[in-house]
Design a protein around this motif. Structure first.
Motif, mmCIF file in Angstrom:
data_model
loop_
_atom_site.group_PDB
_atom_site.id
_atom_site.type_symbol
_atom_site.label_atom_id
_atom_site.label_comp_id
_atom_site.label_asym_id
_atom_site.label_seq_id
_atom_site.Cartn_x
_atom_site.Cartn_y
_atom_site.Cartn_z
ATOM 1 N N ALA A 22 -4.556 -44.915 -43.939
ATOM 2 C CA ALA A 22 -3.726 -43.774 -44.706
ATOM 3 C C ALA A 22 -2.455 -43.743 -44.305
ATOM 4 C CB ALA A 22 -4.697 -42.451 -44.499
ATOM 5 N N PRO A 23 -1.861 -43.090 -45.151
ATOM 6 C CA PRO A 23 -0.218 -42.975 -44.888
ATOM 7 C C PRO A 23 0.067 -42.216 -43.641
ATOM 8 C CG PRO A 23 -0.648 -42.558 -47.216
ATOM 9 C CD PRO A 23 -2.028 -42.770 -46.536
ATOM 10 N N THR A 24 -1.147 -41.167 -43.400
ATOM 11 C CA THR A 24 -1.022 -40.429 -42.104
ATOM 12 C C THR A 24 -1.307 -41.368 -40.874
ATOM 13 O OG1 THR A 24 -3.337 -39.965 -42.249
ATOM 14 C CG2 THR A 24 -1.850 -38.391 -43.120
ATOM 15 N N GLY A 25 -1.690 -42.513 -41.062
ATOM 16 C CA GLY A 25 -2.343 -43.455 -39.919
ATOM 17 C C GLY A 25 -3.596 -43.340 -39.519
ATOM 18 N N PRO A 39 -10.796 -44.555 -34.999
ATOM 19 C CA PRO A 39 -11.010 -44.317 -36.669
ATOM 20 C C PRO A 39 -11.295 -43.070 -36.868
ATOM 21 C CG PRO A 39 -11.935 -46.559 -35.658
ATOM 22 C CD PRO A 39 -11.729 -45.722 -34.352
ATOM 23 N N ARG A 40 -10.759 -42.714 -37.985
ATOM 24 C CA ARG A 40 -11.229 -41.472 -38.471
ATOM 25 C C ARG A 40 -12.450 -41.274 -39.109
ATOM 26 N NH1 ARG A 40 -12.424 -37.415 -40.161
ATOM 27 N NH2 ARG A 40 -11.190 -35.681 -41.338
#
Ligand code: SF4
Length: 319
Positions: free
Chosen positions: A183-186, A226-227
Protein backbone atom coordinates in the motif's frame (compact mmCIF):
# COMPACT_ATOMS: atom_id res chain seq x y z
CA UNK A 1 1.77 -20.39 -3.80
CA UNK A 2 -0.18 -23.43 -3.34
CA UNK A 3 1.21 -26.76 -3.39
CA UNK A 4 -0.12 -26.13 -6.55
CA UNK A 5 2.03 -23.26 -6.88
CA UNK A 6 4.77 -24.01 -4.69
CA UNK A 7 4.26 -27.48 -5.35
CA UNK A 8 3.03 -27.59 -8.74
CA UNK A 9 5.93 -26.24 -10.62
CA UNK A 10 6.54 -25.03 -7.82
CA UNK A 11 3.28 -25.72 -7.03
CA UNK A 12 4.45 -28.70 -8.43
CA UNK A 13 7.15 -28.72 -6.18
CA UNK A 14 8.33 -25.50 -4.98
CA UNK A 15 10.96 -24.32 -7.03
CA UNK A 16 14.04 -24.26 -5.10
CA UNK A 17 13.74 -26.77 -2.37
CA UNK A 18 14.60 -28.07 0.92
CA UNK A 19 17.64 -29.83 -0.26
CA UNK A 20 18.47 -33.12 1.23
CA UNK A 21 20.79 -35.75 -0.01
CA UNK A 22 22.99 -38.58 0.93
CA UNK A 23 26.61 -38.71 0.05
CA UNK A 24 29.93 -40.35 0.74
CA UNK A 25 32.33 -38.86 3.19
CA UNK A 26 35.93 -38.46 2.20
CA UNK A 27 39.18 -37.80 4.00
CA UNK A 28 42.64 -36.62 3.10
CA UNK A 29 43.49 -40.24 2.46
CA UNK A 30 40.74 -40.53 -0.09
CA UNK A 31 37.12 -41.57 -0.21
CA UNK A 32 35.81 -43.42 2.78
CA UNK A 33 33.61 -46.38 2.14
CA UNK A 34 30.92 -45.18 4.44
CA UNK A 35 27.81 -43.43 3.40
CA UNK A 36 26.21 -40.83 5.56
CA UNK A 37 23.08 -38.84 5.19
CA UNK A 38 23.49 -35.12 4.78
CA UNK A 39 20.94 -33.11 6.62
CA UNK A 40 18.65 -31.06 4.41
CA UNK A 41 19.70 -27.45 4.45
CA UNK A 42 16.49 -25.53 4.04
CA UNK A 43 12.80 -25.75 4.59
CA UNK A 44 9.83 -24.61 2.55
CA UNK A 45 6.19 -24.54 3.65
CA UNK A 46 5.27 -27.54 1.52
CA UNK A 47 8.07 -29.71 2.76
CA UNK A 48 7.47 -28.62 6.35
CA UNK A 49 3.85 -29.68 5.87
CA UNK A 50 5.03 -32.98 4.38
CA UNK A 51 7.06 -33.76 7.49
CA UNK A 52 4.19 -32.83 9.78
CA UNK A 53 1.85 -34.99 7.74
CA UNK A 54 4.14 -38.00 7.40
CA UNK A 55 7.93 -38.11 8.04
CA UNK A 56 8.32 -40.97 5.56
CA UNK A 57 6.65 -38.90 2.86
CA UNK A 58 9.16 -36.11 3.56
CA UNK A 59 12.00 -38.62 3.20
CA UNK A 60 10.65 -39.94 -0.11
CA UNK A 61 10.34 -36.43 -1.49
CA UNK A 62 13.42 -34.71 -0.09
CA UNK A 63 15.99 -37.42 0.58
CA UNK A 64 15.10 -40.12 -1.96
CA UNK A 65 13.70 -37.69 -4.52
CA UNK A 66 11.31 -40.34 -5.75
CA UNK A 67 9.50 -39.22 -8.90
CA UNK A 68 5.82 -38.38 -8.70
CA UNK A 69 3.24 -38.48 -11.42
CA UNK A 70 1.61 -35.21 -12.36
CA UNK A 71 -1.99 -34.97 -11.21
CA UNK A 72 -4.86 -33.19 -12.90
CA UNK A 73 -5.57 -31.12 -9.78
CA UNK A 74 -1.99 -29.97 -9.24
CA UNK A 75 -1.43 -29.27 -12.93
CA UNK A 76 -4.65 -27.28 -13.11
CA UNK A 77 -3.40 -25.31 -10.11
CA UNK A 78 -0.16 -24.54 -11.91
CA UNK A 79 -2.05 -23.46 -15.02
CA UNK A 80 -4.44 -21.19 -13.12
CA UNK A 81 -1.58 -19.58 -11.20
CA UNK A 82 0.23 -18.88 -14.46
CA UNK A 83 -2.85 -17.20 -15.90
CA UNK A 84 -3.40 -15.03 -12.82
CA UNK A 85 0.22 -14.00 -12.85
CA UNK A 86 0.36 -13.20 -16.56
CA UNK A 87 -2.84 -11.18 -16.50
CA UNK A 88 -0.99 -8.42 -14.63
CA UNK A 89 1.21 -7.94 -17.70
CA UNK A 90 -1.80 -6.26 -19.32
CA UNK A 91 -2.83 -2.66 -18.61
CA UNK A 92 -5.29 -2.41 -15.73
CA UNK A 93 -8.33 -1.76 -17.93
CA UNK A 94 -7.69 -4.97 -19.88
CA UNK A 95 -7.59 -7.23 -16.85
CA UNK A 96 -11.05 -8.63 -17.41
CA UNK A 97 -12.51 -12.10 -16.99
CA UNK A 98 -12.75 -12.73 -20.77
CA UNK A 99 -9.13 -11.65 -21.17
CA UNK A 100 -8.06 -13.96 -18.38
CA UNK A 101 -10.01 -16.90 -19.81
CA UNK A 102 -8.41 -16.25 -23.17
CA UNK A 103 -4.98 -16.74 -21.60
CA UNK A 104 -5.73 -20.32 -20.57
CA UNK A 105 -4.94 -22.14 -23.86
CA UNK A 106 -1.65 -20.28 -24.38
CA UNK A 107 -0.51 -20.88 -20.81
CA UNK A 108 -1.41 -24.57 -21.20
CA UNK A 109 0.85 -24.68 -24.29
CA UNK A 110 3.65 -23.05 -22.31
CA UNK A 111 3.21 -25.47 -19.46
CA UNK A 112 3.41 -28.44 -21.82
CA UNK A 113 6.63 -27.05 -23.26
CA UNK A 114 8.26 -26.44 -19.90
CA UNK A 115 7.00 -29.65 -18.30
CA UNK A 116 6.37 -32.21 -21.05
CA UNK A 117 5.41 -34.85 -18.47
CA UNK A 118 2.04 -33.14 -17.95
CA UNK A 119 0.93 -34.34 -21.39
CA UNK A 120 0.81 -37.85 -19.84
CA UNK A 121 -2.37 -36.74 -18.14
CA UNK A 122 -4.29 -36.87 -21.40
CA UNK A 123 -2.62 -39.63 -23.40
CA UNK A 124 -5.72 -41.80 -22.96
CA UNK A 125 -7.98 -39.03 -24.22
CA UNK A 126 -7.65 -39.28 -28.01
CA UNK A 127 -10.74 -37.23 -28.82
CA UNK A 128 -9.70 -34.47 -26.40
CA UNK A 129 -12.96 -34.57 -24.49
CA UNK A 130 -11.43 -34.84 -21.04
CA UNK A 131 -8.83 -32.21 -21.85
CA UNK A 132 -11.55 -29.81 -23.00
CA UNK A 133 -13.47 -30.38 -19.77
CA UNK A 134 -10.31 -29.89 -17.70
CA UNK A 135 -9.47 -26.65 -19.50
CA UNK A 136 -13.06 -25.52 -18.95
CA UNK A 137 -12.66 -26.13 -15.22
CA UNK A 138 -9.49 -24.05 -15.23
CA UNK A 139 -11.39 -21.24 -16.97
CA UNK A 140 -14.13 -21.39 -14.33
CA UNK A 141 -11.55 -21.06 -11.55
CA UNK A 142 -9.99 -18.10 -13.30
CA UNK A 143 -13.40 -16.49 -13.75
CA UNK A 144 -14.28 -16.97 -10.09
CA UNK A 145 -11.27 -14.91 -9.11
CA UNK A 146 -13.07 -11.84 -10.45
CA UNK A 147 -15.83 -12.32 -7.87
CA UNK A 148 -13.21 -12.19 -5.11
CA UNK A 149 -10.71 -9.57 -6.26
CA UNK A 150 -10.60 -6.88 -8.91
CA UNK A 151 -7.24 -7.09 -10.69
CA UNK A 152 -7.93 -3.82 -12.51
CA UNK A 153 -7.53 -2.10 -9.13
CA UNK A 154 -4.39 -3.98 -8.10
CA UNK A 155 -0.79 -3.27 -8.96
CA UNK A 156 1.21 -6.05 -7.31
CA UNK A 157 4.65 -5.16 -6.04
CA UNK A 158 5.72 -8.72 -6.74
CA UNK A 159 4.37 -11.83 -8.42
CA UNK A 160 5.70 -15.36 -7.93
CA UNK A 161 8.34 -13.96 -5.62
CA UNK A 162 11.05 -16.34 -4.48
CA UNK A 163 12.05 -15.53 -0.93
CA UNK A 164 14.73 -16.98 1.28
CA UNK A 165 15.92 -16.03 4.74
CA UNK A 166 18.33 -17.55 7.20
CA UNK A 167 17.35 -17.71 10.84
CA UNK A 168 19.87 -17.18 13.61
CA UNK A 169 20.00 -20.94 14.08
CA UNK A 170 21.28 -21.29 10.52
CA UNK A 171 18.03 -22.77 9.22
CA UNK A 172 17.16 -21.38 5.81
CA UNK A 173 13.51 -20.83 5.01
CA UNK A 174 12.45 -20.47 1.43
CA UNK A 175 9.37 -20.38 -0.70
CA UNK A 176 7.49 -18.67 -3.48
CA UNK A 177 4.85 -16.08 -2.72
CA UNK A 178 2.09 -15.74 -5.31
CA UNK A 179 1.60 -12.01 -4.90
CA UNK A 180 2.83 -9.20 -2.72
CA UNK A 181 0.84 -5.97 -2.56
CA UNK A 182 2.32 -2.86 -0.97
CA UNK A 183 0.00 0.00 0.00
CA UNK A 184 1.10 3.65 -0.37
CA UNK A 185 1.50 3.60 3.42
CA UNK A 186 4.08 0.85 3.06
CA UNK A 187 1.84 -1.85 4.50
CA UNK A 188 2.49 -5.25 2.99
CA UNK A 189 -0.13 -7.84 2.04
CA UNK A 190 0.85 -11.37 1.12
CA UNK A 191 -1.60 -13.17 -1.15
CA UNK A 192 -1.78 -16.82 -2.06
CA UNK A 193 -4.19 -18.40 -4.55
CA UNK A 194 -5.67 -21.82 -3.88
CA UNK A 195 -7.55 -23.69 -6.56
CA UNK A 196 -9.20 -25.93 -3.97
CA UNK A 197 -11.93 -25.13 -1.50
CA UNK A 198 -11.54 -23.20 1.73
CA UNK A 199 -11.04 -25.41 4.79
CA UNK A 200 -13.61 -25.64 7.52
CA UNK A 201 -12.93 -23.11 10.30
CA UNK A 202 -11.39 -25.73 12.58
CA UNK A 203 -8.73 -26.36 9.91
CA UNK A 204 -8.00 -22.72 9.13
CA UNK A 205 -4.89 -22.72 11.32
CA UNK A 206 -3.29 -25.36 9.14
CA UNK A 207 -4.09 -23.35 6.03
CA UNK A 208 -2.55 -20.24 7.58
CA UNK A 209 0.69 -22.02 8.47
CA UNK A 210 2.08 -21.48 4.98
CA UNK A 211 1.15 -17.80 5.09
CA UNK A 212 2.72 -17.25 8.49
CA UNK A 213 5.82 -19.03 7.20
CA UNK A 214 6.03 -16.49 4.37
CA UNK A 215 5.31 -13.65 6.76
CA UNK A 216 8.18 -14.78 8.96
CA UNK A 217 10.53 -14.86 5.97
CA UNK A 218 9.44 -11.37 4.88
CA UNK A 219 9.80 -10.11 8.45
CA UNK A 220 13.32 -11.48 8.69
CA UNK A 221 14.26 -10.12 5.25
CA UNK A 222 12.62 -6.70 5.33
CA UNK A 223 12.16 -6.18 9.06
CA UNK A 224 8.50 -5.50 8.39
CA UNK A 225 5.66 -7.65 9.68
CA UNK A 226 3.16 -8.00 6.82
CA UNK A 227 -0.08 -6.23 7.66
CA UNK A 228 -2.30 -8.92 6.13
CA UNK A 229 -2.13 -12.50 4.94
CA UNK A 230 -4.75 -13.39 2.38
CA UNK A 231 -5.72 -16.78 1.01
CA UNK A 232 -7.94 -16.67 -2.07
CA UNK A 233 -9.84 -19.93 -2.56
CA UNK A 234 -10.93 -20.13 -6.16
CA UNK A 235 -12.55 -23.54 -5.69
CA UNK A 236 -15.17 -22.31 -3.26
CA UNK A 237 -15.07 -18.56 -3.80
CA UNK A 238 -13.81 -17.71 -0.32
CA UNK A 239 -11.16 -15.36 0.98
CA UNK A 240 -9.44 -16.08 4.28
CA UNK A 241 -7.47 -13.25 5.84
CA UNK A 242 -5.33 -12.95 8.93
CA UNK A 243 -3.49 -9.95 10.34
CA UNK A 244 -0.38 -11.29 12.05
CA UNK A 245 1.46 -9.79 15.00
CA UNK A 246 5.10 -10.47 15.88
CA UNK A 247 4.12 -13.01 18.55
CA UNK A 248 2.41 -15.12 15.84
CA UNK A 249 5.54 -15.21 13.78
CA UNK A 250 7.77 -15.93 16.76
CA UNK A 251 5.54 -18.93 17.49
CA UNK A 252 5.91 -20.12 13.90
CA UNK A 253 9.66 -19.71 14.16
CA UNK A 254 9.77 -21.85 17.31
CA UNK A 255 7.61 -24.46 15.62
CA UNK A 256 9.87 -24.55 12.57
CA UNK A 257 12.99 -24.88 14.69
CA UNK A 258 11.44 -27.82 16.56
CA UNK A 259 10.45 -29.34 13.24
CA UNK A 260 13.94 -28.82 11.92
CA UNK A 261 15.46 -30.58 14.93
CA UNK A 262 13.12 -33.52 14.31
CA UNK A 263 14.14 -33.63 10.64
CA UNK A 264 17.81 -33.58 11.59
CA UNK A 265 17.29 -36.42 14.07
CA UNK A 266 15.48 -38.49 11.46
CA UNK A 267 18.20 -37.77 8.92
CA UNK A 268 20.88 -38.99 11.32
CA UNK A 269 19.00 -42.00 12.63
CA UNK A 270 17.30 -43.02 9.41
CA UNK A 271 14.02 -43.35 11.29
CA UNK A 272 11.42 -41.86 9.02
CA UNK A 273 8.16 -43.11 10.40
CA UNK A 274 5.12 -43.51 8.19
CA UNK A 275 2.07 -41.76 9.55
CA UNK A 276 -0.95 -43.09 7.70
CA UNK A 277 -3.94 -40.81 7.31
CA UNK A 278 -6.69 -40.43 4.77
CA UNK A 279 -4.20 -38.36 2.75
CA UNK A 280 -2.39 -41.60 1.91
CA UNK A 281 -4.93 -41.89 -0.86
CA UNK A 282 -3.12 -39.03 -2.61
CA UNK A 283 0.37 -40.43 -1.99
CA UNK A 284 2.39 -41.60 -4.99
CA UNK A 285 4.65 -43.73 -2.80
CA UNK A 286 2.46 -46.49 -1.44
CA UNK A 287 4.60 -49.04 -3.33
CA UNK A 288 7.54 -48.02 -1.10
CA UNK A 289 5.56 -47.57 2.08
CA UNK A 290 5.52 -50.30 4.76
CA UNK A 291 1.97 -49.28 5.66
CA UNK A 292 0.95 -50.58 2.24
CA UNK A 293 3.25 -53.60 2.14
CA UNK A 294 6.07 -51.74 0.36
CA UNK A 295 9.76 -51.40 1.13
CA UNK A 296 11.56 -48.05 1.17
CA UNK A 297 14.79 -47.70 -0.81
CA UNK A 298 18.00 -48.43 1.15
CA UNK A 299 19.03 -45.62 3.45
CA UNK A 300 21.19 -43.65 3.13
CA UNK A 301 21.16 -43.49 -0.60
CA UNK A 302 24.08 -43.88 -2.96
CA UNK A 303 25.89 -40.68 -3.76
CA UNK A 304 23.87 -38.00 -5.38
CA UNK A 305 25.80 -35.09 -4.02
CA UNK A 306 26.07 -31.87 -5.95
CA UNK A 307 22.87 -32.79 -7.64
CA UNK A 308 20.52 -30.03 -8.54
CA UNK A 309 18.42 -28.63 -5.78
CA UNK A 310 15.27 -29.42 -7.66
CA UNK A 311 12.64 -30.82 -5.42
CA UNK A 312 9.66 -33.02 -5.87
CA UNK A 313 7.56 -32.22 -8.84
CA UNK A 314 4.22 -33.07 -7.43
CA UNK A 315 2.06 -32.12 -4.58
CA UNK A 316 -0.23 -34.32 -2.78
CA UNK A 317 -3.92 -33.76 -2.93
CA UNK A 318 -5.89 -30.89 -4.23
CA UNK A 319 -4.53 -27.47 -3.40
S1 SF4 B 1 1.34 -43.86 1.92
FE1 SF4 B 1 0.79 -42.61 3.71
S2 SF4 B 1 2.07 -43.38 5.38
FE2 SF4 B 1 2.95 -44.10 3.46
S3 SF4 B 1 4.49 -42.57 2.90
FE3 SF4 B 1 2.61 -42.00 1.85
S4 SF4 B 1 1.62 -40.54 3.23
FE4 SF4 B 1 3.16 -41.68 4.46
Amino acid sequence: MDSSSEDAATQAGEAPTDAGAATVTSSAAGPVDERVAIAPTSLSPSRASDFMQCPLLYRFRVIDRLPEKPSEAATRGTLVHAVLERLFDAPAAERTAPQARALVPGQWDRLRESRPEVTELFTDDPDGERLARWLGEAEQLVERWFTLEDPSRLEPAERELFVEAELESGLRLRGIIDRVDVAPTGEVRIVDYKTGKAPRPEYAEGALFQMKFYALVVWRLKRVVPRRLQLVYLGSGDVLTYDPVPADLERVERKLLALWEAIKRATESGEWRPRPTKLCGWCDHQAHCPEFGGTPPPYPLPVRAAESDAGPQGRMGPD
